[in-house]
Design a protein around this motif. Structure first.
Motif, PDB file in Angstrom:
ATOM      1  N   GLY A  84       1.993   2.662   4.422  1.00 36.21           N
ATOM      2  CA  GLY A  84       2.039   3.754   3.442  1.00 36.21           C
ATOM      3  C   GLY A  84       2.840   3.357   2.213  1.00 36.21           C
ATOM      4  O   GLY A  84       2.452   3.674   1.077  1.00 36.21           O
ATOM      5  N   GLY A  85       3.944   2.654   2.454  1.00 36.20           N
ATOM      6  CA  GLY A  85       4.765   2.185   1.336  1.00 36.20           C
ATOM      7  C   GLY A  85       4.023   1.174   0.481  1.00 36.20           C
ATOM      8  O   GLY A  85       4.077   1.222  -0.759  1.00 36.20           O
ATOM      9  N   TRP A  86       3.313   0.274   1.148  1.00 34.87           N
ATOM     10  CA  TRP A  86       2.558  -0.767   0.414  1.00 34.87           C
ATOM     11  C   TRP A  86       1.508  -0.107  -0.479  1.00 34.87           C
ATOM     12  O   TRP A  86       1.389  -0.443  -1.678  1.00 34.87           O
ATOM     13  CB  TRP A  86       1.883  -1.722   1.410  1.00 34.87           C
ATOM     14  CG  TRP A  86       1.385  -2.985   0.778  1.00 34.87           C
ATOM     15  CD1 TRP A  86       2.016  -4.194   0.735  1.00 34.87           C
ATOM     16  CD2 TRP A  86       0.129  -3.170   0.089  1.00 34.87           C
ATOM     17  NE1 TRP A  86       1.260  -5.108   0.066  1.00 34.87           N
ATOM     18  CE2 TRP A  86       0.083  -4.513  -0.345  1.00 34.87           C
ATOM     19  CE3 TRP A  86      -0.942  -2.340  -0.205  1.00 34.87           C
ATOM     20  CZ2 TRP A  86      -0.993  -5.042  -1.059  1.00 34.87           C
ATOM     21  CZ3 TRP A  86      -2.018  -2.860  -0.922  1.00 34.87           C
ATOM     22  CH2 TRP A  86      -2.044  -4.203  -1.338  1.00 34.87           C
ATOM     23  N   ILE A  87       0.762   0.829   0.085  1.00 37.87           N
ATOM     24  CA  ILE A  87      -0.302   1.493  -0.695  1.00 37.87           C
ATOM     25  C   ILE A  87       0.314   2.269  -1.870  1.00 37.87           C
ATOM     26  O   ILE A  87      -0.178   2.222  -3.000  1.00 37.87           O
ATOM     27  CB  ILE A  87      -1.127   2.439   0.214  1.00 37.87           C
ATOM     28  CG1 ILE A  87      -1.875   1.630   1.270  1.00 37.87           C
ATOM     29  CG2 ILE A  87      -2.111   3.261  -0.617  1.00 37.87           C
ATOM     30  CD1 ILE A  87      -2.566   2.479   2.322  1.00 37.87           C
ATOM     31  N   THR A  88       1.414   2.948  -1.601  1.00 39.01           N
ATOM     32  CA  THR A  88       2.070   3.736  -2.660  1.00 39.01           C
ATOM     33  C   THR A  88       2.511   2.833  -3.810  1.00 39.01           C
ATOM     34  O   THR A  88       2.268   3.137  -4.990  1.00 39.01           O
ATOM     35  CB  THR A  88       3.288   4.487  -2.082  1.00 39.01           C
ATOM     36  OG1 THR A  88       2.832   5.325  -1.028  1.00 39.01           O
ATOM     37  CG2 THR A  88       3.967   5.338  -3.147  1.00 39.01           C
ATOM     38  N   THR A 147       2.907 -11.389   2.621  1.00 43.06           N
ATOM     39  CA  THR A 147       2.404 -10.797   1.372  1.00 43.06           C
ATOM     40  C   THR A 147       3.517 -10.174   0.540  1.00 43.06           C
ATOM     41  O   THR A 147       3.422 -10.115  -0.683  1.00 43.06           O
ATOM     42  CB  THR A 147       1.371  -9.692   1.663  1.00 43.06           C
ATOM     43  OG1 THR A 147       2.007  -8.634   2.392  1.00 43.06           O
ATOM     44  CG2 THR A 147       0.204 -10.235   2.472  1.00 43.06           C
ATOM     45  N   GLY A 148       4.579  -9.714   1.192  1.00 40.57           N
ATOM     46  CA  GLY A 148       5.597  -8.954   0.490  1.00 40.57           C
ATOM     47  C   GLY A 148       5.051  -7.599   0.069  1.00 40.57           C
ATOM     48  O   GLY A 148       3.904  -7.244   0.396  1.00 40.57           O
ATOM     49  N   PHE A 149       5.872  -6.820  -0.633  1.00 48.18           N
ATOM     50  CA  PHE A 149       5.433  -5.504  -1.107  1.00 48.18           C
ATOM     51  C   PHE A 149       5.213  -5.554  -2.618  1.00 48.18           C
ATOM     52  O   PHE A 149       5.934  -6.262  -3.329  1.00 48.18           O
ATOM     53  CB  PHE A 149       6.478  -4.442  -0.747  1.00 48.18           C
ATOM     54  CG  PHE A 149       6.434  -4.055   0.694  1.00 48.18           C
ATOM     55  CD1 PHE A 149       5.597  -3.038   1.128  1.00 48.18           C
ATOM     56  CD2 PHE A 149       7.210  -4.726   1.629  1.00 48.18           C
ATOM     57  CE1 PHE A 149       5.544  -2.688   2.478  1.00 48.18           C
ATOM     58  CE2 PHE A 149       7.165  -4.383   2.970  1.00 48.18           C
ATOM     59  CZ  PHE A 149       6.323  -3.358   3.392  1.00 48.18           C
ATOM     60  N   LEU A 254      10.328  -2.149  -1.768  1.00 49.80           N
ATOM     61  CA  LEU A 254      10.477  -2.241  -0.313  1.00 49.80           C
ATOM     62  C   LEU A 254      10.679  -3.691   0.088  1.00 49.80           C
ATOM     63  O   LEU A 254      10.132  -4.603  -0.534  1.00 49.80           O
ATOM     64  CB  LEU A 254       9.243  -1.663   0.397  1.00 49.80           C
ATOM     65  CG  LEU A 254       9.064  -0.138   0.323  1.00 49.80           C
ATOM     66  CD1 LEU A 254       7.735   0.274   0.952  1.00 49.80           C
ATOM     67  CD2 LEU A 254      10.217   0.596   1.008  1.00 49.80           C
ATOM     68  N   ASP A 255      11.457  -3.860   1.161  1.00 56.23           N
ATOM     69  CA  ASP A 255      11.742  -5.197   1.664  1.00 56.23           C
ATOM     70  C   ASP A 255      11.104  -5.354   3.048  1.00 56.23           C
ATOM     71  O   ASP A 255      11.294  -4.478   3.906  1.00 56.23           O
ATOM     72  CB  ASP A 255      13.264  -5.367   1.765  1.00 56.23           C
ATOM     73  CG  ASP A 255      13.652  -6.800   2.054  1.00 56.23           C
ATOM     74  OD1 ASP A 255      12.818  -7.535   2.619  1.00 56.23           O
ATOM     75  OD2 ASP A 255      14.794  -7.190   1.714  1.00 56.23           O
ATOM     76  N   PRO A 256      10.364  -6.453   3.283  1.00 56.64           N
ATOM     77  CA  PRO A 256       9.719  -6.627   4.600  1.00 56.64           C
ATOM     78  C   PRO A 256      10.686  -6.562   5.766  1.00 56.64           C
ATOM     79  O   PRO A 256      10.293  -6.192   6.877  1.00 56.64           O
ATOM     80  CB  PRO A 256       9.089  -8.024   4.493  1.00 56.64           C
ATOM     81  CG  PRO A 256       8.898  -8.247   3.033  1.00 56.64           C
ATOM     82  CD  PRO A 256      10.024  -7.531   2.351  1.00 56.64           C
TER      83      PRO A 256
END
Lengths: 346, 239
Positions: A84-88, A147-149, A254-256
């Protein structure tokens, strides 16, 4: 059939009584107080901690739904927060959409991905499902590390190399300061809890309860068990995606390292301790997972002891309080109410 | 009434074991009994009817509908209802919600739930399933089966765990189901008093085969049935 109208009116009264209970009114008052005075009372540091706790409480509510109502053990919910964070972050950086719409996109995207990766849940249950979801959480951990964010860069991954080029995602207009974002998260959390509560108290919730009780019994009642399991996965994944979106906007990045598979286990443990059979338990679980470590630090205890403390808490919950802290609080409230009503009747 | 249930050459096979072996029966109407010693195949028969056991061969038809063409949930929506040996009342839901659960997936609606509740005479609908007595749980189970438009109701030991007085109440309800709801009822139970009081006709299974079928009183008096239940030695001793 003369008794039917009487019974109908009795049921209507019973429903109204259920809605306007002392508990519900007290809850509404407490939430209003938290909204207005929360940041003032908590101070800057604890306002940020409680904000993150509320975000994780949304994910905890999803775990509680899956486990408490359907009997499914999912150990991959923190990964879905990451999704969800990645998409946001990706959509937020790539478009000019208002944050609320970005959250909707995150909910839909995470819901779809959650259903896809949750397909094993249609065939598995118990320990087998727990292991599969844990392995999926491990896979997400690897993917996030690779991939990271998104941080404002180009390409599908949206990664900008180099610290100078990194762009944090702006917070929503209504929550630019920490106190305002606290209130923003509180409102969204309440909405997500309402979404889950409405599901639990209506047709899907009853169907899920039947599936948990007995798959055969559910089928014999005409319930499409596959459809309702998918529905549960979609609802839980979507609300968890919203949690991820809120977490992404909290710091803008965000941090993985925040989305390790072990974090999912930790969150599941807190749900068991908080209480998997009520949303109050999920709220407690959110605080236990995010608020307890800084609280330990504040008391001069190493926050890493959280695993030991939660391990002991799980043993206690499993052996003596399967309803968790929420169940114990409810029991206490019932005893106090009974004592109060007995006192009044004398 | 819903019409007769035709069972022809029904065989269920698990490896080399045949819990049901070429069973052919016709259940005409009202309340029919199905009895037999433990392991005779009664529950397997119910499972085959409700879709939880896939027959190796045979056919199941009722009112021109091929039951085998539908999965368990579709059979429920068509009008097949069943109870299980282990009562299925959900502890965390209220009695009302337990009954409504069945109705909302089989197209009954609120009126059907109220009619079912009225039929079984259950009070205290807001109580959780865990707070219900065994009789009340059995009443919830009966109410679930009559919600909507049931055509075929399978009752698997509905009297288990009830005392004599409670069983009397249950008997009264089961006897009224065909008349009130137009459904064919098949009853499996080890309580011969219950079976002989409620069932006009009865079939007997033993080792997966039909060994007797007919008017209940005659079937229960049959030497072969008594042998299946009591064993040859006891019969000889009785003689």
């Amino acid at each position: 059939m003369t008794a039917v109208p009487q019974r109908s009116s009795r049921i209507a009264v019973w429903r109204a009584e259920k809605l306007f209970t002392v508990r519900n009114v007290a809850l509404a008052v407490a939430l209003i107080a938290l909204f207005t005075a929360g940041p003032l009372v908590l101070g800057a540091y604890w306002t940020r901690i409680v904000t993150v706790s509320m975000i994780f409480a949304i994910a905890a509510a999803g775990i509680a739904l899956l486990y408490g109502r359907l009997g499914l053990v999912s150990l991959g919910q923190v990964s879905l927060i990451g999704v969800g964070g990645w998409i946001t972050l990706r959509v937020g950086h790539a478009t000019e959409l208002p944050f609320e719409l970005v959250l909707v996109v995150a909910a839909i995207g995470t819901g779809l991905i959650g259903v896809l990766v949750g397909l094993p849940a249609l065939r598995l249950s118990g320990l087998n499902l727990a292991i599969v979801t844990l392995m999926l959480a491990g896979a997400f951990e690897v993917v996030f590390n690779v991939t990271g964010f998104p941080n404002g860069g180009d390409g599908f991954l949206g990664r900008a190399q180099g610290g100078v080029l990194q762009q944090p995602l702006p917070r929503p207009v209504l929550g630019t300061t920490d106190p305002d974002y606290f209130r923003y998260v509180l409102v969204v959390s309440i909405l997500m809890f309402l979404v889950i509560a409405l599901h639990l108290s209506n047709r899907p919730g009853r169907a899920w309860a039947a599936i948990r009780q007995s798959e055969a019994g559910a089928l014999a009642a005409g319930i499409g068990t596959v459809r309702y399991r998918l529905w549960a996965l979609a609802v839980v994944s979507a609300t968890t995606g919203v949690a991820g979106g809120l977490l992404a906007a909290n710091a803008g990045l965000l941090d993985p390292i925040s989305f390790k598979a072990s974090q999912s286990i930790l969150l599941f443990a807190t749900v068991l301790i908080g209480g998997a059979f009520s949303l109050l338990g999920a709220a407690i679980a959110g605080f236990l997972s995010q608020g307890l470590p800084p609280l330990l630090d504040a008391w001069g205890v190493n926050g890493n002891l959280i695993f030991v403390i939660l391990g002991l808490g799980m043993i206690q919950a499993i052996t003596t309080a399967p309803q968790g802290i929420a169940g114990q609080l409810k029991g206490l409230a019932t005893r106090l109410r009974n004592r109060f009503t007995q006192g009044r009747s004398r | 009434m819903s019409g007769a249930l035709l069972v022809e050459g029904l065989t269920v096979q698990y490896g080399g074991v045949k819990p049901l072996d070429e069973v052919s029966l016709t259940f005409e109407s009202d309340v029919c009994g199905l009895i037999g010693p433990n392991g005779a195949g009664k529950t397997t028969f119910f499972n085959a009817l409700s879709g939880f056991a896939a027959p190796a061969s045979g056919s199941l038809t009722m009112a021109g509908t091929d039951l085998l063409a539908m999965n368990p949930a579709k059979r429920a929506r068509w009008g097949l209802r069943r109870t299980f040996q282990q009562e299925q009342v959900i502890h965390t839901l209220s009695a009302w919600d337990n009954i409504r659960l069945s109705s909302e997936h089989t197209g009954g609606g609120r009126t059907a739930v109220e009619r079912a509740v009225d039929f079984v005479g259950l009070e205290g609908l807001d109580r959780a399933g865990s707070a219900l007595s065994m009789l009340e749980r059995r009443l919830v189970e009966i109410a679930k089966t009559v919600c909507g438009e049931p055509r075929l109701i399978l009752l698997d030991e509905p009297g288990a765990g009830l005392d004599a007085g409670e069983t009397e109440r249950l008997i009264g309800l089961i006897r009224r189901i065909p008349e009130e709801f137009g459904a064919l009822v098949i009853l499996v139970d080890h309580d011969m008093d219950l079976v002989s009081t409620v069932c006009g006709t009865t079939a007997v299974l033993d080792f997966g085969r039909v060994i007797a079928v007919g008017v209940t009183a005659e079937v229960l008096a049959s030497a072969e049935v008594r042998r299946a239940y009591l064993g040859t030695v006891e019969l000889e001793e009785t003689a």
